[in-house]
Every structure is written in structure tokens, then in C-alpha cells.
Motif scaffolding. Sequence first.
Motif, PDB file in Angstrom:
ATOM      1  N   VAL A 224       0.860  -1.184   0.000  1.00 27.53           N
ATOM      2  CA  VAL A 224       0.000   0.000   0.000  1.00 27.53           C
ATOM      3  C   VAL A 224       0.896   1.233   0.000  1.00 27.53           C
ATOM      4  O   VAL A 224       1.843   1.325   0.790  1.00 27.53           O
ATOM      5  CB  VAL A 224      -0.913   0.020   1.241  1.00 27.53           C
ATOM      6  CG1 VAL A 224      -1.763   1.289   1.271  1.00 27.53           C
ATOM      7  CG2 VAL A 224      -1.798  -1.207   1.278  1.00 27.53           C
ATOM      8  N   ASP A 226       2.285   4.800   0.884  1.00 37.10           N
ATOM      9  CA  ASP A 226       2.208   5.529   2.162  1.00 37.10           C
ATOM     10  C   ASP A 226       3.145   6.731   2.110  1.00 37.10           C
ATOM     11  O   ASP A 226       4.088   6.843   2.878  1.00 37.10           O
ATOM     12  CB  ASP A 226       2.591   4.592   3.321  1.00 37.10           C
ATOM     13  CG  ASP A 226       2.294   5.199   4.687  1.00 37.10           C
ATOM     14  OD1 ASP A 226       1.363   6.029   4.778  1.00 37.10           O
ATOM     15  OD2 ASP A 226       3.000   4.874   5.650  1.00 37.10           O
ATOM     16  N   SER A 230       1.242   8.394   7.057  1.00 35.65           N
ATOM     17  CA  SER A 230       0.026   8.292   7.876  1.00 35.65           C
ATOM     18  C   SER A 230      -0.431   6.846   8.011  1.00 35.65           C
ATOM     19  O   SER A 230      -1.004   6.462   9.033  1.00 35.65           O
ATOM     20  CB  SER A 230      -1.095   9.142   7.274  1.00 35.65           C
ATOM     21  OG  SER A 230      -1.489   8.637   6.007  1.00 35.65           O
ATOM     22  N   GLY A 231      -0.195   6.040   6.983  1.00 32.16           N
ATOM     23  CA  GLY A 231      -0.613   4.652   7.037  1.00 32.16           C
ATOM     24  C   GLY A 231       0.141   3.862   8.093  1.00 32.16           C
ATOM     25  O   GLY A 231      -0.450   3.026   8.789  1.00 32.16           O
ATOM     26  N   ARG A 232       1.430   4.113   8.205  1.00 36.26           N
ATOM     27  CA  ARG A 232       2.223   3.420   9.228  1.00 36.26           C
ATOM     28  C   ARG A 232       1.686   3.748  10.611  1.00 36.26           C
ATOM     29  O   ARG A 232       1.538   2.860  11.459  1.00 36.26           O
ATOM     30  CB  ARG A 232       3.692   3.838   9.112  1.00 36.26           C
ATOM     31  CG  ARG A 232       4.591   3.204  10.181  1.00 36.26           C
ATOM     32  CD  ARG A 232       6.002   3.758  10.091  1.00 36.26           C
ATOM     33  NE  ARG A 232       6.047   5.200  10.225  1.00 36.26           N
ATOM     34  CZ  ARG A 232       5.982   5.850  11.380  1.00 36.26           C
ATOM     35  NH1 ARG A 232       5.836   5.177  12.513  1.00 36.26           N
ATOM     36  NH2 ARG A 232       6.040   7.159  11.422  1.00 36.26           N
ATOM     37  N   LEU A 235      -1.888   2.045  11.165  1.00 40.08           N
ATOM     38  CA  LEU A 235      -1.944   0.593  11.287  1.00 40.08           C
ATOM     39  C   LEU A 235      -1.068   0.042  12.403  1.00 40.08           C
ATOM     40  O   LEU A 235      -1.025  -1.176  12.611  1.00 40.08           O
ATOM     41  CB  LEU A 235      -1.553  -0.057   9.957  1.00 40.08           C
ATOM     42  CG  LEU A 235      -2.469   0.264   8.772  1.00 40.08           C
ATOM     43  CD1 LEU A 235      -2.026  -0.503   7.535  1.00 40.08           C
ATOM     44  CD2 LEU A 235      -3.934  -0.050   9.093  1.00 40.08           C
ATOM     45  N   THR A 240      -3.379  -6.962  10.561  1.00 42.73           N
ATOM     46  CA  THR A 240      -3.770  -6.785   9.161  1.00 42.73           C
ATOM     47  C   THR A 240      -4.525  -7.994   8.620  1.00 42.73           C
ATOM     48  O   THR A 240      -5.298  -7.860   7.673  1.00 42.73           O
ATOM     49  CB  THR A 240      -2.544  -6.504   8.291  1.00 42.73           C
ATOM     50  OG1 THR A 240      -1.570  -7.542   8.464  1.00 42.73           O
ATOM     51  CG2 THR A 240      -1.921  -5.158   8.658  1.00 42.73           C
ATOM     52  N   PRO A 271      -7.265  -1.707   0.128  1.00 48.31           N
ATOM     53  CA  PRO A 271      -6.567  -0.411   0.103  1.00 48.31           C
ATOM     54  C   PRO A 271      -5.477  -0.346  -0.957  1.00 48.31           C
ATOM     55  O   PRO A 271      -4.780  -1.325  -1.221  1.00 48.31           O
ATOM     56  CB  PRO A 271      -5.959  -0.328   1.508  1.00 48.31           C
ATOM     57  CG  PRO A 271      -5.742  -1.762   1.903  1.00 48.31           C
ATOM     58  CD  PRO A 271      -6.888  -2.522   1.312  1.00 48.31           C
ATOM     59  N   LYS A 274      -3.083   6.037   0.936  1.00 53.52           N
ATOM     60  CA  LYS A 274      -3.650   7.058   1.817  1.00 53.52           C
ATOM     61  C   LYS A 274      -4.448   6.487   2.987  1.00 53.52           C
ATOM     62  O   LYS A 274      -5.535   6.961   3.316  1.00 53.52           O
ATOM     63  CB  LYS A 274      -4.520   8.037   1.019  1.00 53.52           C
ATOM     64  CG  LYS A 274      -3.729   8.836  -0.013  1.00 53.52           C
ATOM     65  CD  LYS A 274      -4.587   9.872  -0.720  1.00 53.52           C
ATOM     66  CE  LYS A 274      -3.775  10.675  -1.716  1.00 53.52           C
ATOM     67  NZ  LYS A 274      -4.593  11.656  -2.441  1.00 53.52           N
ATOM     68  N   VAL A 275      -3.904   5.468   3.645  1.00 55.99           N
ATOM     69  CA  VAL A 275      -4.520   4.986   4.871  1.00 55.99           C
ATOM     70  C   VAL A 275      -4.276   6.020   5.972  1.00 55.99           C
ATOM     71  O   VAL A 275      -3.154   6.513   6.138  1.00 55.99           O
ATOM     72  CB  VAL A 275      -3.942   3.621   5.287  1.00 55.99           C
ATOM     73  CG1 VAL A 275      -4.608   3.131   6.575  1.00 55.99           C
ATOM     74  CG2 VAL A 275      -4.128   2.598   4.175  1.00 55.99           C
ATOM     75  N   LEU A 296     -10.904   4.757  10.472  1.00 55.75           N
ATOM     76  CA  LEU A 296      -9.895   4.508   9.445  1.00 55.75           C
ATOM     77  C   LEU A 296     -10.446   4.956   8.098  1.00 55.75           C
ATOM     78  O   LEU A 296     -11.613   4.697   7.775  1.00 55.75           O
ATOM     79  CB  LEU A 296      -9.576   3.014   9.357  1.00 55.75           C
ATOM     80  CG  LEU A 296      -8.578   2.378  10.317  1.00 55.75           C
ATOM     81  CD1 LEU A 296      -8.515   0.874  10.053  1.00 55.75           C
ATOM     82  CD2 LEU A 296      -7.195   3.005  10.162  1.00 55.75           C
ATOM     83  N   TRP A 298      -9.222   5.156   3.746  1.00 55.93           N
ATOM     84  CA  TRP A 298      -8.203   4.725   2.778  1.00 55.93           C
ATOM     85  C   TRP A 298      -8.761   4.832   1.365  1.00 55.93           C
ATOM     86  O   TRP A 298      -9.961   4.868   1.154  1.00 55.93           O
ATOM     87  CB  TRP A 298      -7.746   3.289   3.077  1.00 55.93           C
ATOM     88  CG  TRP A 298      -8.805   2.232   2.934  1.00 55.93           C
ATOM     89  CD1 TRP A 298      -9.061   1.442   1.844  1.00 55.93           C
ATOM     90  CD2 TRP A 298      -9.778   1.845   3.930  1.00 55.93           C
ATOM     91  NE1 TRP A 298     -10.110   0.604   2.102  1.00 55.93           N
ATOM     92  CE2 TRP A 298     -10.560   0.807   3.363  1.00 55.93           C
ATOM     93  CE3 TRP A 298     -10.046   2.256   5.241  1.00 55.93           C
ATOM     94  CZ2 TRP A 298     -11.605   0.194   4.060  1.00 55.93           C
ATOM     95  CZ3 TRP A 298     -11.089   1.648   5.938  1.00 55.93           C
ATOM     96  CH2 TRP A 298     -11.842   0.635   5.353  1.00 55.93           C
TER      97      TRP A 298
END
Length: 399
Positions: A224, A226, A230-232, A235, A240, A271, A274-275, A296, A298
Motif C-alpha cells: 500500500v 504511504d 500516515s498509514g504506518r 496501522l 492486518t 486499500p 492514503k490509509v 480509518l 483509505w
Amino acid sequence: MGPVRWRGLTATSLSALLVAVAACGPVAERRPQDLRVGYDSLDGSLTVWPPRGSLAEDPAATAAATRAVRDWRSPIDDRVHVPSSGILYSGQVGGTPLALVAASVPGQAASWLLQLTGDGDGYRVTHATEYTDPGYLVYSDVLPVQAADGRRYFTSERVRRVVGPNGRILSATDGLTDPVDVPECHAVTVTATLRSTTSLPRGRTADRLLDLGTGIAAPRYPLVRDESGSGRRALTGLDTCQLADKDGPFGSVTRRVGDRDTPDSVPASWPMAKVAVRTLGELTLDGGEPAELEQLTWETADGTMSAVVYRPADDTPLVYSPADRTSPLQVYELPVPGQPLVVLSWRSTKDTTLSVPPGTTRLVDRPGLVVAPLPERRQTFSLAADDKTHYRTAGPARR
């Protein structure tokens, strides 16, 4: 859905730079009916996916890989269009022949990364990953490889180096990295450094991707984008594999092809980029400790989706709602054990008014957020805005 952006470029603008060139054919002579070796695309003068691997010039290996690809079928029984597909890598890995094929499957408007393993005198497809946006595979610069000795990554010629989740530069041969440990069900960051090209004149020092884990089952792709990081953050601490479950946020919206659902395809809620996460508020049930509600969001190939995460104050498991497509009134069914909930979220202004069925108990009631017990039968909620009224339902379906 508008074109998805990669590294600040739209797929539409990048496609103008990735020009198909007939002269960029395979190094070895092949039969006309065989797959090409390499992929005919350029970024300026740079061949993005040239023929690579110790068997790239072996006509017998090419013919055997072609036979395996011709025999393979997608989950909805579509065939690969061989003339528009190509072998990105053909070589020996750990003493076993490996071929990676960018396969075009026109019937469902998708691209597939097929992983072929030597099997006697031929090959068989051992892993197939679906890229639901047809251009996403060849526009990507890092492709995941599910190897017996760990995760590997295969990179385009735009990539100068790859840093693995352990923070170390991964050694690579012909674009294929050495194996690296990636957890089964937790997201980790992989970062590529991109050289200067026509489409990216200044290069890129940190092209960030999230690997969702080796437990992500085919045909879902585990990487995904990133760019912002922001995704790191979103999550961190999340399972997952649970997110990917058929009832989880990433796996809950089934893809439709034509007039039918295709549950074996990548979900429409899967996804791509942009998570992100934001806190909605706190919720206290039955006099217990306050739990936290998070939202959340995404990007998918079908647009923006979102879900709610319920974080108890103690060590009990997190609870996830299924995904909800972007709507003026978001409705999430949250299966909290012993107290299933419906969470209603919207952008509150002076011109918006939420209406709920008579007798509804509002556990949380503030502008933009209402939480109530999940109704025992299907009921309708409405949001009156200045231009129209939006209706959504929640609860068990009527029989």
C-alpha cells in the motif's frame, strides 16, 4: 473514480511518458506466440522493465513459462492476453527456476503479477496477485514476491535501492532483493530510492510503501502506498489479517464484475493508498472503562472507504466494522461482543439535522457523531442537509 496519483503524478500523465516501443523486444529470439521477455515501456530513455534474470535469454524457459500462463485462469475464469503481457524476470532463485509475469486480463480490466515456479520440465503458477487498476502494476516500482525463504521485492530500473523493514538496504541481483523477514499480520514499511528520470526529474529519496504482511492471502496485493507516513501510524498495533478478513474493513466489500459478485477476486474495499486514522471520541458501555472510537480511511480502486475501530481500555481484542463507501452520512455496524452498535458519522454544519427511529437510545450524541445500539431489525436513519436528505439503513436484513 479519478486517476490515482503516484509520487505526485496521475496515472494519466505518467502513461504519456511510459511509451510502448516496438524495438524494446526480448534479447533472445522467441516464437511469435510466446510471451515477450521484459515489458515494452520507457520513461524517457530508460527501459523501465527490461529482460532480467539468468534465464531471460533461454527460449526453452520462455516457452515453458508461456505454456503455464496460457493454462492459468483468473478466479472468474478469464484468460491472459499474451501479446500485451510480459516476463519481467526469469532466473534461478535458491536453485529453483522463478518467473515473474505481468499478465493482462482484459475480461475483468485487471493486471496480474503471476509468480511461476519450475516444476519438472515446465512451470506452474504458484502465486497470483491481482492489481485491480490495470495500470497499477507496470506503474509501480516495487513488486512483492512471496518466496519460501521470506519476502522478496522485485524492482523496476527506476529504483536505486530498497530499504527493508529492518532499516537496512536490501541486496539485490537483477532487480530481485534478498529475502527479508516480514511478519504475517502486521504492517511494516519498505522504502525505495528512485533515480532521476523524465517522469521524476529530481528523483525521490523516500518512496514509502506498507507491506501488510506475509499472511495476506492471494489474490490480494500486500503493498500500500504511504507517501506521508500516515498509514504506518494508522496501522500500528492493528492485525492486518483481521483487517483483510471478509468481515473486516479491507475485505468486506465484494467486487462486482458485470452483474455478479466475485468473492474470489480482490475486494472492492482493498486499500491502495492514503490509509489514515482519526479519533471520533470515547464510548462507555455498561459502566465500564471508556473505549476509544477511531475512524480509518483509505483509497481503493473504487474510491474512498472508511471503517470504525473500537479500542477497549483493557487488553480485550479490538473490534472492527465492515467498510463503508464515502457518503454524506457514514453508517458503521460495529459487532462489539454483547453490545453490537451502530455508529453514525457526518460532517456537522448548521444546515444538517440527523433523524433516528423513535425510541433509539443515543449512547453518544454530539454534532457529527451518534452511537446507538444496533437495531434488532432493519431501520432507516436520515441526514437532512441544505440540498437534499440522505437515507441509510442498519440492522439485520428483512426476511
